[in-house]
Design a protein around this motif. Sequence first.
Motif: not given
Length: 430
Positions: A21-35
């Motif tokens: 997901i990109a906001t402004g000039q930064q793109s961050d990876l989505v980390e998945f949650a759980g065991s």
Amino acid sequence: MQDVPRALGLDFGTTNSVVAIATGQQSDLVEFAGSQATGAVFRSALCFWHEEGVKGGLAHEAGPWAIAEYMEYPEDSRFLQSFKSVAASPIFESANVFEKRYRFEELGAMFLNRMVGHAGGALDQRPERIIVGRPVTYAGSRPDEALARKRYDAMFAGFGTDIHYVYEPLGAAFSYASRLTQAATILVADFGGGTSDFSIVRVEAPGAARRATPLGSAGIGIAGDRFDYRIMDHLVLPMLGKGGSYQSFGKTLEIPRSYFADFADWSRLALMRNRRTMDELARLQKSADEPAAIGRMMTVIEKELGYPLYDAVGSLKRALSADESAAFRFAGGELEIETQVSRADFERWIAPDIARIEATVDKALATAGVTPDAIDRVFLTGGSSLIPAIRGIFDARFGADRIATGGELTSIAHGLALIGQEANLAEWAA
């Protein structure tokens, strides 16, 4: 109030899927949650099983959770992976899962739904603009690009309201371009599970009004899954009857190769587990010159050994990327294999595929109207880019000093999200 993300990049891969997901000039990876979570990498897999109280009687899971469910109950579940590879296939109409049939877009929508569910809320409120990666050339012998687009549109209909498709290597190119501090013409080579894709991009120095311009692309439906099958074909299938013969009305005939074609994609083995196919194999076993070999094939199918078998194949392939020789080990059902394999053997098996990939690189250069000398940097991404024979194509053509690697599984999603913020998005869209 937090800023609403402007763009989402989704690398829907044959083997793995990644979201940024990109906001402004930064793109961050989505980390998945759980065991069962494996960071930002979500396996492109589905598992189905019967469960009372669930609508339709079938429950399902996706990603690493699908693998965990399958591994715990392999004979009572149905496991599908690499379903992206049939997106452009006019032959494929639906997958038989127990008593139900699912179209590609239905499988895709279920996969996306579970991926959102495992994102820890990060994907509950998605931006309107969503950039989905697509291969330059779809997998399959005669891929229908219009059919793939129709299926993708149906798959993503409930995922967002402003969907755009961009060639996957262009996503990786944009990700790599964000690191550059000077102008350059770059070639990006993306080696996925089903396809190998190449794009050439002109990158201007930071601060330029227009940072990057796509010049040309080419692709081919040969990649990691094909290399896996080469190992399977040479090490395993002869033990399951391939190349053998059977007796019919006084004639000696070769075991039909159609049975072994499904081993090219281990997830298709689950679809072979039906009464008609198993009855055919039982009759074939009675007339086969080596009935034990057909028996081993039936065991692989009945005991749902496709996943562990191909897991062993993948382990060997990765080991041969680092070592000159490695051991292949598999034990399951009535099939036991333990043998040493040299990198030279593996490279001989995949030599025809390497030649076709190299020709596709030439096609990408021709499409962009540039020569190898005009390429300043080469960026290799995707798991199969680690195979020495693949790396050798680019070392020989461009020189090792021009080659860069990194983010083999995540660079495409990162770049797709950044492309989603471009004012000239139409020039990037496929």
